[in-house]
Design an enzyme around this catalytic site. Structure first.
Site, mmCIF file in Angstrom:
data_model
loop_
_atom_site.group_PDB
_atom_site.id
_atom_site.type_symbol
_atom_site.label_atom_id
_atom_site.label_comp_id
_atom_site.label_asym_id
_atom_site.label_seq_id
_atom_site.Cartn_x
_atom_site.Cartn_y
_atom_site.Cartn_z
ATOM 1 N N TRP A 87 0.821 -1.212 0.000
ATOM 2 C CA TRP A 87 0.000 0.000 0.000
ATOM 3 C C TRP A 87 0.850 1.255 0.000
ATOM 4 C CZ3 TRP A 87 -4.351 -0.508 -2.103
ATOM 5 C CH2 TRP A 87 -5.074 -1.695 -1.965
ATOM 6 N N ASP B 45 -1.673 7.002 6.055
ATOM 7 C CA ASP B 45 -2.742 6.123 5.584
ATOM 8 C C ASP B 45 -3.087 5.172 6.739
ATOM 9 O OD1 ASP B 45 -4.357 4.199 4.467
ATOM 10 O OD2 ASP B 45 -2.966 3.636 2.862
ATOM 11 N N LYS C 279 -13.125 -1.008 6.585
ATOM 12 C CA LYS C 279 -12.549 -1.910 7.572
ATOM 13 C C LYS C 279 -13.156 -1.592 8.946
ATOM 14 C CE LYS C 279 -8.844 -1.720 4.447
ATOM 15 N NZ LYS C 279 -9.090 -2.858 3.597
HETATM 16 N N1 PMP Z 1 -4.439 1.666 1.993
HETATM 17 C C1 PMP Z 1 -4.562 0.552 2.724
HETATM 18 C C2 PMP Z 1 -3.690 0.374 3.921
HETATM 19 C C3 PMP Z 1 -5.517 -0.410 2.379
HETATM 20 O O1 PMP Z 1 -5.659 -1.510 3.127
HETATM 21 C C4 PMP Z 1 -6.335 -0.204 1.250
HETATM 22 C C5 PMP Z 1 -7.403 -1.186 0.833
HETATM 23 N N2 PMP Z 1 -7.344 -2.430 1.309
HETATM 24 C C6 PMP Z 1 -6.147 0.953 0.509
HETATM 25 C C7 PMP Z 1 -5.201 1.875 0.911
HETATM 26 C C8 PMP Z 1 -6.970 1.230 -0.708
HETATM 27 O O2 PMP Z 1 -8.237 1.510 -0.285
HETATM 28 P P1 PMP Z 1 -9.467 1.736 -1.255
HETATM 29 O O3 PMP Z 1 -9.809 0.396 -1.823
HETATM 30 O O4 PMP Z 1 -10.500 2.265 -0.338
HETATM 31 O O5 PMP Z 1 -9.055 2.697 -2.298
#
Ligand code: PMP
Length: 377
Positions: free
Chosen positions: A102, A188, A212
């Site tokens: 991520w 994030d 989440k």
């Molecule tokens: N950052 C993290 C730490 C994530 O776990 C996720 C999705 N699992 C995201 C960003 C991306 O999120 P989204 O699907 O809401 O764009």
């Protein structure tokens, strides 16, 4: 009705009490004769729902008054672009810590912006544990910012790797070209927000996709210190600009009203049913400690992350005999244990233990794992 044990990484389990309340209010919200999803976002009823959700979130996280809370769409992925767009207006180099999939995606988005726009936006990697396979985070003395850092971004909890920071990185700039206070820490927190108490004042910006610990997919929370709202690049599209949301109570266009309402119910559940984030943390720690102990006490299961950086929310694990993976998942599903398959990029298993996953759910998983090992190990 049976609710199974759901270990999905997201969209994740919702608290049953929240779903029951939503069911009660689904057709007729508190005597208004219509559903929340059928209301104008500009109606006093919805405005009250939105304001209460923000107030409850502020209380839960003890968000200081000089921070704005924004409710946006586009997920955390959209924030990967919003961060450079909103913070590079005064120039400087975006700094990133790299701890896995991520954080890498966030870095790529800033680099992408560099190619289409500002030559300044050449992301500086202020620390990375890629070479050691992302089994720990950079230690504080391994974090090194560029002397013109515009911000430092990191991902608090790598949802796929199951890796989390055990400290808040400090924003220390080697040269004094940019005053220290001007280099905001951007985080994030998609997969860890609301799992423990948090000192918001250490951050310039915190963002998190909802699916989440906040609520259903479709809404994204951004918490931003108000003095950072004037740093956007001038060409930032209005729907990506934090200030536009701050100036319009996050209603620049039609917001995801039902997701916002459900997030509000989750905040109420955290406050009243759980008793706040200190209590939530205690429950979360008991859950993950029980699962890590079960993994560590067996030769059949393994987790690669260094203990200090093990995530309390996402627990990846492998089987000693990988040929048993499919059987493990099939049998788990038959036992009512859902969504244990690891992310497609890493394989193995992963149990996500978000707030709505109960200690009983985790105990059911441990019992199944021990039984599986006895039969197949
Ligand atoms: N950052 C993290 C730490 C994530 O776990 C996720 C999705 N699992 C995201 C960003 C991306 O999120 P989204 O699907 O809401 O764009």
């Amino acid at each position: 009705m049976t609710r199974l044990h759901n270990f999905c990484a997201g969209p994740a389990a919702m608290p049953t009490a929240v779903l029951e309340r939503a069911r009660e209010e689904l057709l007729d919200y508190q005597g208004r004769g219509l559903s929340v999803m059928e209301m104008s976002h500009r109606s006093p009823t919805f405005e009250a729902i939105a304001a209460k959700a923000e107030q409850d979130l502020r209380e839960l996280l003890a968000i200081p008054d000089n921070y704005r809370v924004l409710f946006m769409q586009g997920g955390a992925t959209m924030q990967f672009a919003c961060v450079p767009l909103n913070l590079l207006g005064n120039g400087g180099t975006p700094n990133y810590l790299d701890t896995g999939i991520w954080s890498t995606k966030a870095i790529k988005e800033a680099q992408h912006l560099a190619t289409v726009d500002s030559p300044l936006a050449n992301a500086h990697i202020a620390g990375s544990t890629r070479d050691s396979g992302y089994v720990h985070v950079p230690r504080p003395d391994e974090v090194s910012l560029s002397d013109d850092a515009a911000y430092l971004h990191y991902c608090h909890n790598e949802t796929i790797g199951g890796l989390a920071y055990d400290y808040v990185p400090e924003v220390r700039v080697p040269e004094v070209r940019v005053p220290e206070a001007d280099v905001p820490l951007v985080c994030d927190m998609s997969s860890s927000i609301l799992s423990t108490p948090l000192d918001v004042s250490r951050y310039g910006v915190i963002y998190a996709g909802a699916q989440k610990n906040i609520g259903p997919a479709g809404i994204t929370v951004v918490i931003v210190r108000d003095d950072l709202l004037d740093r956007a690049m001038p060409q930032t599209p209005s729907l990506l600009g934090w200030k536009v949301y701050a100036d319009n109570d996050s209603m620049i266009n039609t917001p995801p009203t039902y997701a916002w309402y459900l997030a509000g119910l989750v905040f109420e559940w955290l406050k009243h049913d759980i008793g706040g984030l200190a209590e939530m943390e205690a429950i979360n720690r008991r859950k993950c400690e029980a699962l890590y102990a079960a993994i560590d006490s067996s030769d059949f299961y393994a987790n690669p992350i260094e203990p200090a950086n093990r995530s309390i929310m996402n627990v990846p694990f492998t089987l000693a005999d990988e040929s048993l993976n499919a059987t493990f998942l099939d049998e788990a599903e038959s036992a009512g244990l859902l969504n244990l398959k690891g992310h497609r990029s890493v394989g193995g298993m992963r149990a996500s233990l978000y707030n709505a996953v109960s200690e009983a759910d985790v105990q059911a998983l441990i019992t199944f794992m021990q039984d599986f090992e006895r039969r197949r190990g």
